[in-house]
Design an enzyme around this catalytic site. Structure first.
Site, PDB file in Angstrom:
ATOM      1  CG  LEU A  66      -1.835  -1.214   1.367  1.00  0.00           C
ATOM      2  CD1 LEU A  66      -2.827  -0.974   2.502  1.00  0.00           C
ATOM      3  CD2 LEU A  66      -2.570  -1.509   0.065  1.00  0.00           C
ATOM      4  N   GLY A 111       1.178  -5.192   1.370  1.00  0.00           N
ATOM      5  CA  GLY A 111       0.114  -5.283   0.370  1.00  0.00           C
ATOM      6  C   GLY A 111       0.547  -5.989  -0.911  1.00  0.00           C
ATOM      7  CG  ASN A 135       6.619  -5.353   5.754  1.00  0.00           C
ATOM      8  OD1 ASN A 135       5.612  -5.502   5.073  1.00  0.00           O
ATOM      9  ND2 ASN A 135       7.422  -4.319   5.609  1.00  0.00           N
ATOM     10  CD  GLU A 136       0.944  -5.718   6.592  1.00  0.00           C
ATOM     11  OE1 GLU A 136       1.748  -6.649   6.801  1.00  0.00           O
ATOM     12  OE2 GLU A 136       0.302  -5.603   5.536  1.00  0.00           O
TER      13      GLU A 136
HETATM   14  N1  CO8 Z   1       4.511   3.696  -0.296  1.00  0.00           N
HETATM   15  C1  CO8 Z   1       4.939   4.900  -0.745  1.00  0.00           C
HETATM   16  N2  CO8 Z   1       6.195   5.112  -1.200  1.00  0.00           N
HETATM   17  C2  CO8 Z   1       7.051   4.073  -1.188  1.00  0.00           C
HETATM   18  C3  CO8 Z   1       6.664   2.804  -0.715  1.00  0.00           C
HETATM   19  C4  CO8 Z   1       5.321   2.629  -0.261  1.00  0.00           C
HETATM   20  N3  CO8 Z   1       4.860   1.460   0.187  1.00  0.00           N
HETATM   21  N4  CO8 Z   1       7.718   1.974  -0.825  1.00  0.00           N
HETATM   22  C5  CO8 Z   1       8.727   2.697  -1.332  1.00  0.00           C
HETATM   23  N5  CO8 Z   1       8.342   3.966  -1.559  1.00  0.00           N
HETATM   24  C6  CO8 Z   1       9.124   5.051  -2.149  1.00  0.00           C
HETATM   25  C7  CO8 Z   1      10.411   5.310  -1.363  1.00  0.00           C
HETATM   26  O1  CO8 Z   1      10.178   6.157  -0.274  1.00  0.00           O
HETATM   27  C8  CO8 Z   1      11.275   5.953  -2.427  1.00  0.00           C
HETATM   28  O2  CO8 Z   1      10.860   7.292  -2.581  1.00  0.00           O
HETATM   29  P1  CO8 Z   1      11.924   8.458  -2.948  1.00  0.00           P
HETATM   30  O3  CO8 Z   1      12.527   8.050  -4.255  1.00  0.00           O
HETATM   31  O4  CO8 Z   1      11.093   9.690  -3.018  1.00  0.00           O
HETATM   32  O5  CO8 Z   1      12.908   8.474  -1.806  1.00  0.00           O
HETATM   33  C9  CO8 Z   1      10.881   5.217  -3.697  1.00  0.00           C
HETATM   34  O6  CO8 Z   1       9.588   4.657  -3.427  1.00  0.00           O
HETATM   35  C10 CO8 Z   1      11.842   4.099  -4.057  1.00  0.00           C
HETATM   36  O7  CO8 Z   1      12.018   3.259  -2.921  1.00  0.00           O
HETATM   37  P2  CO8 Z   1      13.432   2.612  -2.523  1.00  0.00           P
HETATM   38  O8  CO8 Z   1      14.526   3.577  -2.808  1.00  0.00           O
HETATM   39  O9  CO8 Z   1      13.329   2.106  -1.132  1.00  0.00           O
HETATM   40  O10 CO8 Z   1      13.505   1.424  -3.591  1.00  0.00           O
HETATM   41  P3  CO8 Z   1      14.283   0.025  -3.460  1.00  0.00           P
HETATM   42  O11 CO8 Z   1      14.245  -0.572  -4.823  1.00  0.00           O
HETATM   43  O12 CO8 Z   1      15.592   0.209  -2.782  1.00  0.00           O
HETATM   44  O13 CO8 Z   1      13.383  -0.857  -2.467  1.00  0.00           O
HETATM   45  C11 CO8 Z   1      11.304  -1.731  -1.621  1.00  0.00           C
HETATM   46  C12 CO8 Z   1      12.085  -1.209  -2.847  1.00  0.00           C
HETATM   47  C13 CO8 Z   1      11.902  -3.045  -1.153  1.00  0.00           C
HETATM   48  C14 CO8 Z   1       9.872  -1.942  -2.045  1.00  0.00           C
HETATM   49  C15 CO8 Z   1      11.413  -0.682  -0.480  1.00  0.00           C
HETATM   50  O14 CO8 Z   1      11.068   0.592  -1.004  1.00  0.00           O
HETATM   51  C16 CO8 Z   1      10.523  -0.945   0.683  1.00  0.00           C
HETATM   52  O15 CO8 Z   1      10.815  -1.788   1.516  1.00  0.00           O
HETATM   53  N6  CO8 Z   1       9.392  -0.195   0.780  1.00  0.00           N
HETATM   54  C17 CO8 Z   1       8.491  -0.259   1.888  1.00  0.00           C
HETATM   55  C18 CO8 Z   1       7.545  -1.367   1.691  1.00  0.00           C
HETATM   56  C19 CO8 Z   1       6.606  -1.500   2.834  1.00  0.00           C
HETATM   57  O16 CO8 Z   1       6.975  -1.730   3.975  1.00  0.00           O
HETATM   58  N7  CO8 Z   1       5.312  -1.369   2.555  1.00  0.00           N
HETATM   59  C20 CO8 Z   1       4.323  -1.496   3.533  1.00  0.00           C
HETATM   60  C21 CO8 Z   1       3.110  -0.720   3.136  1.00  0.00           C
HETATM   61  S1  CO8 Z   1       1.788  -1.027   4.289  1.00  0.00           S
HETATM   62  C22 CO8 Z   1       0.785  -2.197   3.555  1.00  0.00           C
HETATM   63  O17 CO8 Z   1       0.956  -2.524   2.437  1.00  0.00           O
HETATM   64  C23 CO8 Z   1      -0.356  -2.830   4.326  1.00  0.00           C
HETATM   65  C24 CO8 Z   1      -0.934  -1.904   5.303  1.00  0.00           C
HETATM   66  C25 CO8 Z   1      -2.094  -2.469   6.047  1.00  0.00           C
HETATM   67  C26 CO8 Z   1      -2.714  -1.366   6.846  1.00  0.00           C
HETATM   68  C27 CO8 Z   1      -3.457  -1.842   8.026  1.00  0.00           C
HETATM   69  C28 CO8 Z   1      -3.700  -0.735   9.015  1.00  0.00           C
HETATM   70  C29 CO8 Z   1      -4.831  -1.054   9.943  1.00  0.00           C
END
Ligand code: CO8
Length: 260
Positions: A66, A111, A135-136
């Site tokens: 997400l 997500g 990994n939430e």
């Molecule tokens: N949302 C928004 N932006 C993101 C996200 C995301 N999920 N993931 C990465 N980005 C952004 C980064 O901040 C970065 O932005 P910028 O260039 O402006 O600095 C850009 O995308 C590129 O990211 P990376 O440089 O980190 O790219 P890599 O290729 O090195 O890594 C990954 C890619 C592995 C995907 C890494 O970005 C990562 O680990 N991202 C986080 C993923 C994550 O933890 N997502 C969890 C989202 S929560 C969810 O999905 C379920 C929520 C349920 C909610 C329930 C509540 C009740």
């Protein structure tokens, strides 16, 4: 015609490949989710489409899950609208009559992992730089019950208990061991392997397979469809809390630091 979702349907085989192309990391924003839902709806209605392979056009990432920016600093109304779309995407994928294969050609946290879990079969690229999992808890948030159910239906109760509480992200070989993915293949073989398995699943008499799929998944789907509004309210009140907003902010800073 949509920009973030590219669908190639092979009329001869009835298999569509859906490429997610929302740079940089296919994070699931409201716009992107809406496009995915429209594409899925079209394919579901298309009698000529019987199988669907979902993959990513972005390098190294299947989907980052997400879009965190959709959950940060947004109004309760907007959060509610966003969450409804997340529910919709899950419902469409998990209840699809098509054979669905996730061709996981990159990292797939939260997500992104959920999307893969909704498919009938998961194939992941054998690259230890990639990881997959719910990994939430690492973000200080809680995977909703239907995320949990989808995981439990796949890897069982004990593995889910550990995976969810610890917020584990598994490398491909470890994901294979717990059954989070079904197959791990060299990176350039992910799509060919997906085509091979979709054909295997499509060789089963269609009606029998569809009814069986629906039988297996019905109770999990009903649990959300009969609680959608409460689930939205729950999400909105949780995500707009000051403490949760703070956790999300901290996590986003951590992501930026990792980069530097
Ligand atoms: N949302 C928004 N932006 C993101 C996200 C995301 N999920 N993931 C990465 N980005 C952004 C980064 O901040 C970065 O932005 P910028 O260039 O402006 O600095 C850009 O995308 C590129 O990211 P990376 O440089 O980190 O790219 P890599 O290729 O090195 O890594 C990954 C890619 C592995 C995907 C890494 O970005 C990562 O680990 N991202 C986080 C993923 C994550 O933890 N997502 C969890 C989202 S929560 C969810 O999905 C379920 C929520 C349920 C909610 C329930 C509540 C009740």
């Amino acid at each position: 015609t949509s920009s973030k979702v590219k669908v190639d349907l092979d009329q001869n085989t009835g298999v569509a490949v859906m490429h997610m192309q929302s740079p940089p990391v296919n994070s699931l924003s409201l716009d992107f989710i809406t496009e995915l839902c429209i594409s899925l709806e079209k394919l579901e209605m298309d009698k000529g489409c019987r199988g669907l392979i979902i993959t990513s056009s972005q390098p190294k990432v299947f989907s980052a899950g997400l879009d965190i920016l959709e959950m940060y600093g947004k109004s309760p109304e907007r959060c509610g609208e966003f969450w409804k779309s997340v529910q919709e995407l899950w419902l469409k994928l998990y209840s699809s009559n098509m054979v669905t294969i996730a061709a996981v050609n990159g990292s797939s946290p939260a997500g992104g992992c959920l999307m893969a879990l909704t498919c009938d079969y998961r194939i992941m690229a054998d690259n230890p730089a990639y990881s997959i999992g719910l990994n939430e808890t690492q973000l200080g948030i809680v995977a909703p019950f239907w995320f949990k159910d989808t995981l439990m239906n796949t890897i069982g109760l004990r593995n889910s208990e550990m995976a969810l509480q610890l917020g584990l992200l598994y490398k491909p070989q470890d994901a294979l061991k717990v059954g989070l993915v079904d197959q791990v293949v060299p990176e350039d073989q992910v799509l060919p392997a997906a085509v091979k398995s979709v054909n295997k699943w499509l060789a089963v008499p269609e009606h029998a397979r569809q009814i069986t799929k629906s039988m297996m998944r019905k109770s999990t789907i009903d649990r959300l469809t009969s609680n959608r509004e409460a689930d939205i309210q729950n999400f909105v009140s949780f995500i707009t809390r000051e403490s949760i907003q703070k956790s999300l902010r901290g996590y986003m800073e951590l992501l930026k630091q990792k980069k530097a």
